[in-house]
Scaffold this motif. Structure first.
Motif, PDB file in Angstrom:
ATOM      1  N   SER A 105      22.770  57.172  81.773  1.00  0.00           N
ATOM      2  CA  SER A 105      23.581  56.400  82.707  1.00  0.00           C
ATOM      3  C   SER A 105      24.004  55.075  82.086  1.00  0.00           C
ATOM      4  N   HIS A 106      25.172  54.609  82.503  1.00  0.00           N
ATOM      5  CA  HIS A 106      25.658  53.301  82.063  1.00  0.00           C
ATOM      6  C   HIS A 106      25.427  52.242  83.126  1.00  0.00           C
ATOM      7  N   ARG A 107      24.915  52.639  84.277  1.00  0.00           N
ATOM      8  CA  ARG A 107      24.873  51.713  85.405  1.00  0.00           C
ATOM      9  C   ARG A 107      23.547  50.969  85.480  1.00  0.00           C
ATOM     10  N   LYS A 120      22.451  66.244  63.021  1.00  0.00           N
ATOM     11  CA  LYS A 120      23.795  66.222  62.447  1.00  0.00           C
ATOM     12  C   LYS A 120      24.731  67.071  63.289  1.00  0.00           C
ATOM     13  N   SER A 121      26.010  66.753  63.216  1.00  0.00           N
ATOM     14  CA  SER A 121      26.997  67.597  63.872  1.00  0.00           C
ATOM     15  C   SER A 121      27.101  68.899  63.096  1.00  0.00           C
ATOM     16  N   GLY A 122      27.114  70.013  63.817  1.00  0.00           N
ATOM     17  CA  GLY A 122      27.240  71.309  63.156  1.00  0.00           C
ATOM     18  C   GLY A 122      28.623  71.515  62.583  1.00  0.00           C
ATOM     19  N   ALA A 125      25.672  52.156  74.479  1.00  0.00           N
ATOM     20  CA  ALA A 125      27.132  52.059  74.585  1.00  0.00           C
ATOM     21  C   ALA A 125      27.781  53.420  74.334  1.00  0.00           C
ATOM     22  N   ASN A 126      29.063  53.518  74.596  1.00  0.00           N
ATOM     23  CA  ASN A 126      29.823  54.742  74.309  1.00  0.00           C
ATOM     24  C   ASN A 126      29.654  55.091  72.839  1.00  0.00           C
ATOM     25  N   GLY A 127      29.384  56.347  72.581  1.00  0.00           N
ATOM     26  CA  GLY A 127      29.271  56.801  71.196  1.00  0.00           C
ATOM     27  C   GLY A 127      27.934  56.515  70.558  1.00  0.00           C
ATOM     28  N   SER A 128      26.951  56.014  71.307  1.00  0.00           N
ATOM     29  CA  SER A 128      25.655  55.677  70.705  1.00  0.00           C
ATOM     30  C   SER A 128      24.786  56.915  70.456  1.00  0.00           C
ATOM     31  N   GLY A 129      25.159  58.044  71.059  1.00  0.00           N
ATOM     32  CA  GLY A 129      24.418  59.274  70.760  1.00  0.00           C
ATOM     33  C   GLY A 129      23.624  59.845  71.929  1.00  0.00           C
ATOM     34  N   LYS A 130      23.881  59.388  73.122  1.00  0.00           N
ATOM     35  CA  LYS A 130      23.102  59.831  74.294  1.00  0.00           C
ATOM     36  C   LYS A 130      23.322  61.320  74.586  1.00  0.00           C
ATOM     37  N   SER A 131      24.587  61.710  74.684  1.00  0.00           N
ATOM     38  CA  SER A 131      24.861  63.124  74.972  1.00  0.00           C
ATOM     39  C   SER A 131      24.345  64.006  73.844  1.00  0.00           C
ATOM     40  N   THR A 132      24.526  63.536  72.619  1.00  0.00           N
ATOM     41  CA  THR A 132      24.049  64.308  71.471  1.00  0.00           C
ATOM     42  C   THR A 132      22.545  64.539  71.577  1.00  0.00           C
ATOM     43  N   LEU A 133      21.811  63.509  71.959  1.00  0.00           N
ATOM     44  CA  LEU A 133      20.367  63.666  72.109  1.00  0.00           C
ATOM     45  C   LEU A 133      20.065  64.694  73.203  1.00  0.00           C
TER      46      LEU A 133
HETATM   47  N1  LIG Z   1      30.598  67.624  67.290  1.00  0.00           N
HETATM   48  C1  LIG Z   1      30.703  66.396  66.760  1.00  0.00           C
HETATM   49  N2  LIG Z   1      31.149  66.224  65.512  1.00  0.00           N
HETATM   50  C2  LIG Z   1      31.248  64.998  64.984  1.00  0.00           C
HETATM   51  N3  LIG Z   1      30.909  63.879  65.607  1.00  0.00           N
HETATM   52  C3  LIG Z   1      30.451  63.994  66.852  1.00  0.00           C
HETATM   53  C4  LIG Z   1      30.337  65.242  67.501  1.00  0.00           C
HETATM   54  N4  LIG Z   1      29.862  65.035  68.739  1.00  0.00           N
HETATM   55  C5  LIG Z   1      29.694  63.708  68.854  1.00  0.00           C
HETATM   56  N5  LIG Z   1      30.039  63.073  67.718  1.00  0.00           N
HETATM   57  C6  LIG Z   1      29.990  61.634  67.487  1.00  0.00           C
HETATM   58  O1  LIG Z   1      28.644  61.226  67.636  1.00  0.00           O
HETATM   59  C7  LIG Z   1      28.576  59.980  68.274  1.00  0.00           C
HETATM   60  C8  LIG Z   1      27.725  60.063  69.515  1.00  0.00           C
HETATM   61  O2  LIG Z   1      28.400  60.800  70.492  1.00  0.00           O
HETATM   62  P1  LIG Z   1      27.796  61.063  71.933  1.00  0.00           P
HETATM   63  O3  LIG Z   1      28.730  61.946  72.643  1.00  0.00           O
HETATM   64  O4  LIG Z   1      26.391  61.526  71.773  1.00  0.00           O
HETATM   65  O5  LIG Z   1      27.813  59.592  72.542  1.00  0.00           O
HETATM   66  P2  LIG Z   1      27.391  59.076  73.987  1.00  0.00           P
HETATM   67  O6  LIG Z   1      26.361  58.051  73.793  1.00  0.00           O
HETATM   68  O7  LIG Z   1      27.061  60.213  74.867  1.00  0.00           O
HETATM   69  O8  LIG Z   1      28.738  58.371  74.463  1.00  0.00           O
HETATM   70  P3  LIG Z   1      29.409  58.256  75.924  1.00  0.00           P
HETATM   71  O9  LIG Z   1      28.737  57.106  76.593  1.00  0.00           O
HETATM   72  O10 LIG Z   1      30.831  57.929  75.597  1.00  0.00           O
HETATM   73  O11 LIG Z   1      29.249  59.541  76.623  1.00  0.00           O
HETATM   74  C9  LIG Z   1      30.009  59.558  68.538  1.00  0.00           C
HETATM   75  O12 LIG Z   1      30.408  58.706  67.527  1.00  0.00           O
HETATM   76  C10 LIG Z   1      30.778  60.852  68.481  1.00  0.00           C
HETATM   77  O13 LIG Z   1      32.094  60.635  68.061  1.00  0.00           O
END
Ligand SMILES: Nc1ncnc2c1ncn2[C@@H]1O[C@H](COP(=O)(O)OP(=O)(O)OP(=O)(O)O)[C@@H](O)[C@H]1O
Ligand SMILES: [Mg+2]
Lengths: 248, 317
Positions: A195-197, A12-14, A39-47
């Motif tokens: 990566s997206h490529r 979860k987001s803190g 895709a963008n926003g799928s959660g890669k960076s979060t993971l």
């Molecule tokens: N701190 C946060 N609070 C709330 N929502 C968040 C937070 N950080 C990310 N999100 C949401 O979580 C989802 C996943 O974000 P994330 O940055 O992990 O995507 P991503 O796959 O890395 O995208 P990109 O390809 O654009 O880098 C997105 O919908 C984003 O808006």
């Protein structure tokens, strides 16, 4: 043997308690390049951040096992000391810190010669860069390379790279993939590569496809890539830009 | 008055701490002027550099003139201080660069065991047409919070001159530091002012007032301040830039990091523009260490404290 195992990880987001990752499971092999796509926003960076223990994200379920140890509750630096590190999508800049000091920050024992070798490995001329500052005077591409150099200097076992190929032109990202292969060969580290490529297929061993915070599939690169392309309805584009993927 | 270059040991060790090239400071033939309390310890002139000094009851008066068109290649070292734990010192430097002269001055002010010391400095500088001066002043006030240091600068930059001015206090305690700097720039003159300050404890109090008057056309200034308020110390920085002429252009850039309870940082930029074709900008960031920089270093294995320390060192270096 798996270097890193992620089991049913939910995050979860803190900040606003929004659930971003649900029941993610995947394994990263030793000495391999594992691509994380979606895709963008799928959660890669979060993971990536959750794996590294960055506190903006709360793990609400599941576990992360690194070198057979449950690291789910460890701090960022404890994880780093075990041999895991991350290079950010947009690297931070450090006023007044030279490239040499930056490369030595996490590995005080590293010799000047070794730091110069690492700079050569990532394609920057050591003499020109070793005394530059890691500040806004570096170009975006140079800063990204120095970020790579800095993680290599740690001699890690797992390197998480968040879109190191974003914002680079075509020649440079192909060179980058060469660099990543060199890193894998020379440091014997595994790389989790966001990566997206499609071209990452040139170097990838395995892959995981995320959609809306869930694992769609994980396994050998090609079938995962095929699924990802189908989901984007972009199979033709994939095949055109990547002849090596024709057998998908 | 001796002319051989003999610096007391305490001066040398404090200069070393502040990063000076102490071998060069003591080398034969290097232009310098060294004084302790009101005693002139040694000085060295060089071709094209005039030096006149005089001591009085509470301090020393010194006049440096770099003659017209002369480029002094070696740095000119200045060293002032009090080596006892208490006392008072007044330094009155007058520094003049004649037309097209060039020089680099490295000044060290030190009070290594200060417990009850007051040091006042009234510096007057005149940079002649198209001259260039680089002036760096590094301070060491000991570890006991016992110094009160009050440097004032009045600087006039003639047409086309360039001045690089740096003030650094990043070792040991501060005690009380209050700097007042006023500069006036004529046409096409250029100045870069840098302040770098770190406090260590609750008794450290820093106040810096930098004022730049861009009086001439196309004159330019940058006031850059970097400070870390640590251990309950307080830092107040005021950068003021007034632009009065066509093409005059100024920028104030202030970054202060606050670490630990009771530490306080405050910044006030003052920008005043009195000409439609002049422009002054400012940026300031005051508060905790940048989170992303912190996280980056932690992913490299540094603890939060180590990472903070690393960032602060870079910022004030
Ligand atoms: N701190 C946060 N609070 C709330 N929502 C968040 C937070 N950080 C990310 N999100 C949401 O979580 C989802 C996943 O974000 P994330 O940055 O992990 O995507 P991503 O796959 O890395 O995208 P990109 O390809 O654009 O880098 C997105 O919908 C984003 O808006
Ligand atoms: Mg991302």
């Amino acid at each position: 043997m798996a270097l890193l195992k992620i089991k049913n990880l939910s995050v979860k987001s803190g900040e606003n308690n929004k659930e971003i990752l649900k029941n993610i499971s995947l394994e990263i092999d030793e000495k391999s390049i594992h691509v994380l796509m979606g895709a963008n926003g799928s959660g890669k960076s979060t993971l990536a951040y959750a794996l590294m223990g960055i506190s903006r994200f709360k793990v609400t379920g599941g576990s992360v096992i690194f070198l057979n140890k449950n690291i789910t509750k460890l701090s960022i630096d404890q994880r780093a000391k075990m041999g895991m590190t991350l290079a950010f999508q947009e690297p931070a800049i450090f006023e007044g810190i030279s490239v040499q000091d930056f490369l030595r920050a996490g590995n005080k024992k590293i010799s000047r010669k070794k730091t110069e070798e690492i700079l050569s490995l990532i394609g920057l001329e050591p003499k020109k860069f070793i005394n530059r500052y890691v500040d806004q005077t570096l170009s975006g591409g140079e800063r990204k390379r120095i970020e790579l150099a800095s993680v290599i200097a740690l001699k890690p076992k797992l390197i998480i790279l968040d879109e190191p190929d974003a914002g680079l032109d075509i020649i440079i990202y192909r060179e980058l993939y060469g660099i990543l292969e060199n890193i894998k060969r020379e440091t014997k580290a595994s790389i989790l590569l966001i990566s997206h490529r499609e071209e990452v297929g040139l170097i990838a061993d395995r892959a995981t496809f995320l959609r809306r915070g869930k694992t769609i599939c994980s396994g050998p690169f090609r079938p995962v890539m095929r699924k990802y392309c189908q989901s984007l309805k972009r199979k033709e584009i994939c095949l055109k830009t990547m002849p090596c993927l024709k057998n998908l | 008055m001796s002319q051989n270059n003999a610096l007391p040991k305490k001066f040398i060790s404090s200069a070393k701490k502040c990063g000076f090239d102490t071998a060069l400071m003591q080398a034969a033939g290097v232009p310098h002027f060294y004084a302790e309390s009101n005693k002139i310890l040694s000085f060295q002139k060089t071709a094209g550099l005039e030096m006149k000094a005089q001591s009085f009851k509470e301090g020393v008066k010194i006049k440096l003139i770099v003659k017209k068109g002369v480029k002094i290649k070696k740095p000119i070292f200045l060293c002032f201080g009090i080596l006892k734990n208490q006392g008072k010192q007044i330094i009155l430097p007058e520094i003049i660069l004649e037309e097209k002269a060039e020089a680099k001055i490295l000044a060290h002010c030190t009070f290594p065991i200060a417990e009850k010391i007051t040091h006042r400095m009234e510096t007057v500088m005149k940079l002649g047409k198209n001259s260039r001066l680089s002036y760096q002043e590094k301070h060491y006030h000991g570890e006991n919070f016992g110094a009160e240091v009050l440097p004032n600068f009045k600087v006039l930059l003639e047409r086309g001159s360039f001045f690089n001015n740096e003030f650094i206090l990043d070792q040991g305690s501060v005690g009380k530091l209050k700097i007042n700097l006023e500069m006036e720039l004529k046409k096409e003159a250029l100045v870069e002012i840098t302040n770098k300050i770190v406090t260590r404890g609750e008794k450290d109090k820093v106040e810096i007032f930098d004022k730049v008057l861009l009086r001439g056309e196309n004159s330019k200034s940058l006031i850059k301040s970097r400070a870390a308020a640590i251990g309950g110390g307080s830092v107040f920085l005021q950068g003021e830039t007034v632009a009065l002429a066509k093409g005059a252009c100024g920028h104030i850039d202030c970054q202060e990091i606050v670490i630990g309870k009771k530490s306080i940082a405050k910044a006030i930029p003052i920008v005043e523009v009195c000409h439609p074709e002049a422009r002054v900008t400012h940026e300031a960031s005051v508060g905790k260490v940048n989170q992303k920089e912190l996280e980056t270093l932690m992913t490299r294995g540094l603890s939060e404290e180590e990472a903070t320390d690393f960032i602060v060192k870079g910022v004030v270096r």
